[in-house]
Design a protein around this motif. Structure first.
Motif: not given
Length: 521
Positions: A345-361, A368-374
């Motif tokens: 459940a936590a994995q799903f929540a983190v994935a959705v939050a990161a995808v929508l939060g960073l992707g839309l921002a 993708f490049a930011l997360l890949a670097t981290v």
């Protein structure tokens, strides 16, 4: 047992095939061939196959270290357990803290790629489809991965096996077609230094290309966290880790060779990840509808990789929750499917939050490049620590098994191979081919630093209030029912036990045995 609720993970649920493809899909072979390895062509040019071969040899040093530790220490905590045993429980905690963080972000990374790759291709084929409508595909992928994780290791491992076989077969068939079409252009000169890019001549160009190529190998260790759910884990884990690194490394060499000789070694420096000079571009121009299979293989690769890394993050979080150094709910297991449901459940929540939060921002490609670097920065750091842990474990705890080459020379060479890759991933210009990172990708450093600082604060609290929980990070749960209450403060019922205190750390490990069934000295 401290931190555990309900039944444990399902024992003997999967075998060598499933865990082998757990590591293979975590390496994302199709996506790496099409979108990662070509970045090295700007430096190695047509000699990129040699760069891939060098990267393979370099990665095998670290894969050997991971395999040796997985053989002796089969645990869901994997790299955290190895570091706790080989170095110190505090190091094990910090490694686990960083590892579970980035492995939880990998599915978000791949779901972003799934979204913008699918939307971009649909827009290219049908202009009426908006290229900006990428996020529904990412969310659909997140649901698939969450369901596979919820239904347990058998479901997720079998999904990974099917997806992994498909992507590897498609790229192998394509590579053979390229080699056949190349005809007289086939040459072994691409394994020399005569085709490097302008400005990066000779060995320097090959080295630069290998530094970028080595990043495509990350994930070979992903089988290790499934140790407690695997049949004969001491034997199986070692074969899976080494087998995945070697097999996919040779796969990378073959596919890179095929494209280099087909495209032309002397103009391969202009090869990239999109447009006519890319895998999809070549497939579209020369092989008709075969590009559709290639596209599906890349999309397939993103889902398979996300699924594999979700397994890693949920099992690592489970192990840390069971030890009591992560919130206790992470140790909860579904009574029927035996899956770590809180982690899923936590994995799903983190994935959705990161995808929508960073992707839309920032847009999906920049996110993708930011997360890949981290992710790459932390994972390579983990590899370096695990190399140290391999040497430490066999020098300090298992001198009876110590061998200079695999337990000292290979760790040193593994560290030497990954330090340049770490500097490159972090954008530290230690070499002239390394570019500084620009915002928002440059935010990766503060993100990693902030997370690890938070981990240091948690560690300080644990050392002061719950020192026994740190000792639990080094425990091998397959070998005994509990830990005794000893110098490190570990608690639990009695059972077959031994205390590893070679360095005076008071680390207690329950019933650790080698393949002969004997307790180690």
């Amino acid at each position: 047992m401290p931190g555990e609720s309900g039944p444990g993970l399902r024992r003997d649920a999967i075998g060598l095939r499933e865990v082998l493809f757990q590591s293979i899909t975590a390496m994302a072979p199709a996506a790496a061939v099409a979108a990662s390895i070509p970045s090295g062509a700007a430096f190695a040019g047509g000699s990129l196959p040699l760069s891939v071969l060098v990267a393979l040899v370099a990665c095998l040093f670290t894969a050997s270290c991971v395999a040796e530790l997985a053989r002796r220490l089969p645990a869901a905590g994997s790299v955290a357990t190895y570091s706790a045993q080989g170095l110190h429980p505090a190091v094990g905690f910090l490694v686990g803290w960083g590892y579970v963080f980035v492995e939880a972000l990998v599915p978000a990374l791949l779901l972003l790629q799934l979204g913008f790759t699918t939307a971009g291709t649909l827009h290219q084929e049908w202009a009426g489809y908006p290229a900006a409508l990428w996020w529904p595909w990412s969310l659909a992928g997140a649901v698939v991965i969450a369901l596979a994780g919820f239904y347990g290791v058998r479901a997720s491992a079998r999904l990974g096996t099917v997806l992994g076989v498909f992507e590897v077969l498609v790229l192998l068939v394509f590579a053979v077609l390229l080699i056949v079409r190349a005809g007289d252009a086939n040459t072994l000169s691409v394994f020399g230094t005569s085709h490097t890019a302008h400005g990066y001549t000779g060995v320097g160009g090959v080295f630069a290309g290998s530094v970028y190529t080595v990043l495509a190998f990350s994930g070979f260790e992903a089988a290790a966290p499934l140790a407690e759910e695997t049949r004969d884990p001491r034997r199986t884990m070692r074969r899976a880790v080494l087998g995945a690194a070697l097999a996919i490394g040779l796969f990378y060499v073959l596919t890179t060779y095929a494209m280099s000789v087909y495209f032309g070694p002397d103009r391969f420096a202009g090869f990239g990840v999109s447009g006519a000079s890319s895998w999809e571009g070549v497939a579209r121009a020369s092989f008709g509808l075969f590009w559709v299979l290639l596209f599906l293989a890349v999309v397939n690769s993103t889902i398979a990789n996300a699924n594999a890394c979700a397994n890693v993050s949920t099992r690592t979080a489970f192990a840390l929750g069971r030890a009591g150094v992560f919130p206790r709910p992470f140790a909860r297991i579904h009574p029927r499917h035996r899956s770590p449901v809180t982690g899923v459940a936590a994995q799903f929540a983190v994935a959705v939050a990161a995808v929508l939060g960073l992707g839309l921002a920032y847009g999906p490609e920049t996110a993708f490049a930011l997360l890949a670097t981290v992710i790459v920065t932390v994972v390579i750091g983990v590899y370096i620590v695990v190399n140290l842990a391999c040497a430490g474990y066999f020098l300090r705890r298992r001198r009876d098994l110590f061998r200079p080459v695999p337990h000292l020379l290979f760790p040193v060479l593994g560290i030497a191979a990954f330090v340049p890759a770490l500097l490159t991933a972090a954008g530290i210009p230690a070499f002239d081919f390394v570019s500084r990172l620009a915002p928002p990708v440059s935010y990766a450093g503060p993100v990693v630093g902030g997370w690890m600082l938070a981990g240091a604060v948690v560690l300080a609290v644990l050392v002061r209030r719950h020192p026994g929980r740190l000792a639990e990070t080094g425990r091998i749960h397959l070998d005994g029912p509990a830990l005794p209450s000893t110098g490190a403060g570990a608690s639990g019922a009695t059972g077959p036990q031994r205390t590893d205190s070679a360095a005076g750390e008071g680390v207690t490990v329950a019933g650790t045995t080698d393949e002969t069934g004997e307790l180690p000295a």
